[in-house]
Structures are given as C-alpha cells and as structure tokens.
Design an enzyme around this catalytic site. Structure first.
Site, short mmCIF file in Angstrom:
data_model
loop_
_atom_site.label_atom_id
_atom_site.label_comp_id
_atom_site.label_asym_id
_atom_site.label_seq_id
_atom_site.Cartn_x
_atom_site.Cartn_y
_atom_site.Cartn_z
N ASP A 90 4.76 4.82 5.42
CA ASP A 90 5.80 4.13 6.17
C ASP A 90 5.64 4.46 7.64
OD1 ASP A 90 7.98 2.71 6.93
OD2 ASP A 90 9.45 3.90 5.81
N ALA A 91 4.80 3.68 8.31
CA ALA A 91 4.53 3.89 9.73
C ALA A 91 4.94 2.69 10.57
CB ALA A 91 3.05 4.19 9.94
N LYS A 92 5.18 1.55 9.93
CA LYS A 92 5.66 0.34 10.60
C LYS A 92 4.85 0.01 11.85
CE LYS A 92 10.37 0.80 8.81
NZ LYS A 92 10.25 2.12 8.17
N ARG A 93 3.55 0.05 11.73
CA ARG A 93 2.69 -0.25 12.87
C ARG A 93 2.65 -1.75 13.15
NH1 ARG A 93 3.36 4.80 13.36
NH2 ARG A 93 1.57 6.18 13.63
#
Length: 279
Positions: free
Chosen positions: A96-99
């Site tokens: 979950d890094a939402k890049r």
C-alpha cells in the site's frame, strides 16, 4: 521469470484461505497499545509478530509503506524483511504505497515494487490514477511482465475523495466509473480473475450506479474499526461481491501482541466474510 498472474494466485488464495486482507499498519498509537516503543525495535517486533501469527492463515497482507518509511532507511529495511517473510510463508503481499506519477518516474516506482529483482517486490501495488489513467502504463506493463497486480484508487472511503472520483466528465460518466471501465478493459480476457483491481470503500453504501464487475479484485477498506461489517458487503458490491477482498487493520491488530488473539480475530473476520460473500 514470469510468475503465474496475480489474479490467478489471488483467486486461489481467497478460495483456500478465505477472502481477507490484513493490513500491517505500525502507527505510533498501535505500537504503544502493544507496549512497544515507537522506534525501529518496536517496528520490527510488531511486523514480525503479525507475520508469524497470521502468514499461514490469511490470504493477503497489506503493509502500509508510509509507516515504515517514516523511520528512513532502517524502516525500509524492516519493510523489505516483512515482505520477504510474508511471501516466503505463502501469503500474498499488496504494497500500500499509492504511487502515481508520469513517465520515467512512474517507471521507477513500478520497478521498486513490481520488479522481481527488487528487495521490495510485492504481489501487487496500490496506485493513484489521478494524473490520468494512461500515466499508469509503466506499472501496468511491468505488472503484466512480472505476474504482479495493481489496485487502482477508484471509489475510496475517505469523504474528500468524492470531489474527484464523483466528478462528472463531459461524456456524463464520473471519474470513478471511468477508472473502473479502464480496469475492466485490462481484465477482459483474464480467467479466473484479472490482475488489475480497484480500491472501493466498503463504507460507501449503495454503489449500484457503478459497474463494479471488472473481472478483477476489489480491495475494500473499511471493515471493522471504520464501521462496515462483512454483512454489508453484498449490498455494497452486488454481483461483484465474490471478487471483494475486504481489508481489516485495526479490527485485528488491536488484539496484539497476543498471537492467539490475533489469530482468533483474523479467523472470525475471515469466517464472517466467507459467509457473507457466499450468500
């Protein structure tokens, strides 16, 4: 080496272990609740305990990269070990890094999390499409090549998301619906399930105006501490409910550091979800 597509592996994991994703979110308050210091030692102990307690029973872990990155390089090293330990135990990892960026920068983000040669290689990555869905192309391409997956922010549970995701385009379709349509196209020929999923909040209520049947997984935060229950899932997701991967974080993690309590809590959530989606 190209892995079996993420969607295929996820479907098998959901069917065998139950469709539950447990977040690994070592924020300061939770570390304190566990009696741990908000430092590298506490971070490492927390993450290791979650993996040891649950890796052989849950389908998916979702570590939140920010809670590791806040400690700098040492925190990232703990994240690398957490990912490696979870995957070695047979649990799929959604980072979950939402890049989200463009061009070579997006390609570099994709390489960090979707290249099998990277120490942070994960089975899937959360990404933000709000520089335009096409900006995700480097991540889409690398995910296909490596057998990984993506979860694209489509209809998120935070109230602020609506001003973007529910905005209406000139063609009359909302931005969120547009993202779902892109994902359906990515998954068009996939079986038993595509590798390109959407993030759709379980707390959003009736979503019948959106076509959630994208032939891909729907990562659904909001179960547990945020107020949604497993019983709510059929009403929210309709005929797409079988592909829902509910994410629980605090609802399970608050029972630590007791390993038995963590396992019992995760088992209860998994059983409730399995019953709800099989109706």
């Amino acid at each position: 080496m190209t892995l079996t597509p993420f969607g295929t592996r996820l479907r098998a994991a959901m069917d065998s272990r139950g469709p539950l994703c447990v977040g690994i979110d070592p924020h300061a308050a939770l570390l304190a609740q566990w009696g741990l210091k908000d430092d590298i030692a506490g971070l490492e102990r927390f993450s290791r305990t979650v993996v040891e307690a649950l890796a052989e029973s849950v389908a998916v872990f979702k570590p939140q990269a920010a809670f590791f990155e806040r400690f700098g390089s040492k925190g990232v090293a703990v994240l690398e070990q957490t990912v490696a330990d979870a995957r070695a135990a047979g649990t799929l990892v959604v980072m979950d890094a939402k890049r989200g960026d463009i061009g070579s920068t997006m390609a570099a983000y994709a390489s960090a999390f979707l290249d099998p040669a990277s120490p942070l290689f994960s089975d899937a990555l959360t990404v933000s499409p709000y520089l335009g869905y096409g900006s995700l192309a480097p991540a889409v391409d690398l995910a296909r090549e490596s057998g990984a997956g993506l979860f694209v922010l489509a209809l998120t549970s935070n109230p602020e998301g609506a001003e973007v995701q529910r905005a209406v385009r000139e063609d009359g379709r909302t931005i969120g619906a547009t993202m779902l349509a892109h994902l359906a196209a990515e998954n068009a020929d996939a079986s038993p399930m595509g590798s390109f999923g959407a993030v759709v909040g379980a707390t959003l209520g009736d979503l019948s105006s959106f076509d959630l049947d994208i032939n891909g997984p729907l990562l659904a935060p909001g179960i547990g501490a945020q107020g949604a229950t497993a019983a709510d899932l059929p009403a929210v997701f309709g005929k797409a409910v079988r592909n829902v991967v509910p994410n629980v974080s605090r609802g399970v993690l608050r029972h630590g550091p007791d390993v038995t309590a963590l396992r019992d809590s995760a088992r209860r959530f998994a059983d409730e979800v399995r019953e709800a989606v099989s109706v």
